[in-house]
Design a protein around this motif. Structure first.
Motif, PDB file in Angstrom:
ATOM      1  N   UNK A 197       0.824  -1.212   0.000  1.00 38.61           N
ATOM      2  CA  UNK A 197       0.000   0.000   0.000  1.00 38.61           C
ATOM      3  C   UNK A 197       0.858   1.263   0.000  1.00 38.61           C
ATOM      4  N   UNK A 198       2.126   1.132   0.404  1.00 38.80           N
ATOM      5  CA  UNK A 198       3.016   2.291   0.469  1.00 38.80           C
ATOM      6  C   UNK A 198       3.825   2.491  -0.814  1.00 38.80           C
ATOM      7  N   UNK A 199       3.620   1.619  -1.785  1.00 40.81           N
ATOM      8  CA  UNK A 199       4.464   1.661  -2.980  1.00 40.81           C
ATOM      9  C   UNK A 199       4.320   2.972  -3.749  1.00 40.81           C
ATOM     10  N   UNK A 200       3.113   3.472  -3.896  1.00 41.16           N
ATOM     11  CA  UNK A 200       2.908   4.719  -4.641  1.00 41.16           C
ATOM     12  C   UNK A 200       3.636   5.887  -3.986  1.00 41.16           C
ATOM     13  N   UNK A 201       3.612   5.910  -2.657  1.00 39.62           N
ATOM     14  CA  UNK A 201       4.317   6.982  -1.938  1.00 39.62           C
ATOM     15  C   UNK A 201       5.819   6.865  -2.166  1.00 39.62           C
ATOM     16  N   UNK A 202       6.329   5.640  -2.112  1.00 40.93           N
ATOM     17  CA  UNK A 202       7.760   5.420  -2.327  1.00 40.93           C
ATOM     18  C   UNK A 202       8.165   5.765  -3.759  1.00 40.93           C
ATOM     19  N   UNK A 203       7.309   5.438  -4.721  1.00 40.83           N
ATOM     20  CA  UNK A 203       7.613   5.777  -6.117  1.00 40.83           C
ATOM     21  C   UNK A 203       7.644   7.292  -6.312  1.00 40.83           C
ATOM     22  N   UNK A 204       6.726   7.998  -5.681  1.00 41.91           N
ATOM     23  CA  UNK A 204       6.736   9.466  -5.751  1.00 41.91           C
ATOM     24  C   UNK A 204       8.008  10.019  -5.122  1.00 41.91           C
ATOM     25  N   UNK A 205       8.491   9.355  -4.075  1.00 41.17           N
ATOM     26  CA  UNK A 205       9.730   9.755  -3.406  1.00 41.17           C
ATOM     27  C   UNK A 205      10.924   9.560  -4.343  1.00 41.17           C
ATOM     28  N   UNK A 206      10.928   8.489  -5.124  1.00 46.44           N
ATOM     29  CA  UNK A 206      11.987   8.266  -6.118  1.00 46.44           C
ATOM     30  C   UNK A 206      11.992   9.396  -7.147  1.00 46.44           C
ATOM     31  N   UNK A 207      10.812   9.778  -7.614  1.00 48.34           N
ATOM     32  CA  UNK A 207      10.717  10.864  -8.590  1.00 48.34           C
ATOM     33  C   UNK A 207      11.192  12.183  -8.005  1.00 48.34           C
ATOM     34  N   UNK A 208      10.904  12.410  -6.733  1.00 44.41           N
ATOM     35  CA  UNK A 208      11.380  13.630  -6.071  1.00 44.41           C
ATOM     36  C   UNK A 208      12.902  13.652  -5.973  1.00 44.41           C
ATOM     37  N   UNK A 209      13.508  12.483  -5.743  1.00 37.06           N
ATOM     38  CA  UNK A 209      14.971  12.409  -5.713  1.00 37.06           C
ATOM     39  C   UNK A 209      15.556  12.812  -7.065  1.00 37.06           C
ATOM     40  N   UNK A 210      14.915  12.379  -8.138  1.00 37.13           N
ATOM     41  CA  UNK A 210      15.402  12.714  -9.475  1.00 37.13           C
ATOM     42  C   UNK A 210      15.305  14.217  -9.728  1.00 37.13           C
ATOM     43  N   UNK A 211      14.197  14.813  -9.309  1.00 39.14           N
ATOM     44  CA  UNK A 211      14.003  16.244  -9.533  1.00 39.14           C
ATOM     45  C   UNK A 211      14.885  17.086  -8.623  1.00 39.14           C
ATOM     46  N   UNK A 212      15.041  16.662  -7.388  1.00 38.39           N
ATOM     47  CA  UNK A 212      15.714  17.489  -6.392  1.00 38.39           C
ATOM     48  C   UNK A 212      17.178  17.188  -6.195  1.00 38.39           C
ATOM     49  N   UNK A 213      17.729  16.254  -6.993  1.00 34.50           N
ATOM     50  CA  UNK A 213      19.142  15.879  -6.880  1.00 34.50           C
ATOM     51  C   UNK A 213      19.474  15.426  -5.453  1.00 34.50           C
ATOM     52  N   UNK A 214      18.576  14.595  -4.896  1.00 38.37           N
ATOM     53  CA  UNK A 214      18.808  13.963  -3.603  1.00 38.37           C
ATOM     54  C   UNK A 214      18.891  12.460  -3.826  1.00 38.37           C
ATOM     55  N   UNK A 215      19.190  11.725  -2.753  1.00 37.78           N
ATOM     56  CA  UNK A 215      19.395  10.289  -2.939  1.00 37.78           C
ATOM     57  C   UNK A 215      19.119   9.551  -1.648  1.00 37.78           C
ATOM     58  N   UNK A 216      18.347   8.459  -1.748  1.00 38.46           N
ATOM     59  CA  UNK A 216      18.026   7.618  -0.596  1.00 38.46           C
ATOM     60  C   UNK A 216      18.061   6.166  -1.051  1.00 38.46           C
ATOM     61  N   UNK A 217      19.207   5.535  -0.888  1.00 32.28           N
ATOM     62  CA  UNK A 217      19.389   4.161  -1.370  1.00 32.28           C
ATOM     63  C   UNK A 217      18.431   3.197  -0.687  1.00 32.28           C
ATOM     64  N   UNK A 218      18.280   3.313   0.625  1.00 30.36           N
ATOM     65  CA  UNK A 218      17.436   2.366   1.352  1.00 30.36           C
ATOM     66  C   UNK A 218      16.002   2.388   0.840  1.00 30.36           C
ATOM     67  N   UNK A 219      15.473   3.569   0.605  1.00 30.66           N
ATOM     68  CA  UNK A 219      14.106   3.679   0.095  1.00 30.66           C
ATOM     69  C   UNK A 219      14.002   3.101  -1.308  1.00 30.66           C
TER      70      UNK A 219
END
Length: 221
Positions: A28-50
């Motif tokens: 159920x949390x997958x959509x939130x995590x996928x949005x977080x991946x997209x935010x990393x791409x836009x914001x030049x951040x990185x979270x390997x564990x997520x």
């Protein structure tokens, strides 16, 4: 603002809190995590564990597989070379992901970077530049890795070769990278660092007193 996920009990947690408990495996949390991946791409951040958590959820729920998110995760892993993030992510890929043409292109780019064939990498990157357009800072992250390799292998390097290894950059851009790493001009060469301490063999002399060997020799008789 941190991404929040809602638990079954109605309470909210940050993604980092969620990843620390069993809820990391809740699809159920997958959509939130996928949005977080997209935010990393836009914001030049990185979270390997997520990002690895997303790939693990795809393993458990292959019907929810998103190839675009897969591409972004793999490319973000490349931005963190020389760390082994890409290897860890690759180990979590499903067979259908491994067979995907774009995934194979990214794996090939990773192999080229691991071989430090940077000229070839930039050639392939130019052909596949649409892959990286949504990832802010991708090219500079690769240049940072190039500088890492150059800094550990070269004492001096030709200016034109260094520009080529960094993706055919202009002199003004080269000066910025040189300033960042403390490299200096030496005519047509760039002075990187004195590597003597890394490459010179060292003679080590160890003195052992005979008295110290007496007991050991006695045990051997």
């Amino acid at each position: 603002m941190p991404h929040m996920v809602t638990m079954e009990n109605g309470q909210s947690q940050t993604i980092q809190e969620m990843l620390g408990c069993i809820e990391r495996y809740n699809p159920d949390h997958l959509k939130t995590l996928e949005a977080y991946v997209e935010d990393q791409a836009r914001g030049n951040t990185y979270d390997l564990e997520a990002n690895l958590a997303v790939l693990k959820l795809y393993q458990f729920n292959p019907h929810m597989l998103n190839f675009d998110i897969t591409y972004t995760i793999l490319l973000k892993c490349l931005t963190n070379l020389p760390h082994t993030d890409f290897v860890m992510a690759k180990c979590l890929l499903l067979p259908q992901q491994m067979k995907d043409e774009t995934v194979q292109i990214i794996i090939n780019l990773a192999d080229i970077l691991e071989r430090a064939d940077f000229t070839l990498f930039w050639q392939r990157a130019e052909v596949n530049q649409t892959l990286f357009r949504h990832i802010n800072g991708f090219h500079d992250s690769i240049r940072k890795f190039v500088c890492h390799v150059v800094g550990t292998t070269f004492q001096t390097i030709r200016k034109e070769l260094l520009k080529e290894l960094l993706g055919g950059i202009e002199d003004s851009t080269l000066d910025q990278w040189m300033k960042k790493y403390g490299w200096k001009h030496q005519g047509s060469l760039i002075f990187i660092a004195a590597q003597d301490d890394k490459i010179k063999t060292k003679n080590i002399t160890e003195k052992i007193e005979f008295d110290n060997l007496g007991g050991l020799m006695a045990q051997c008789l």
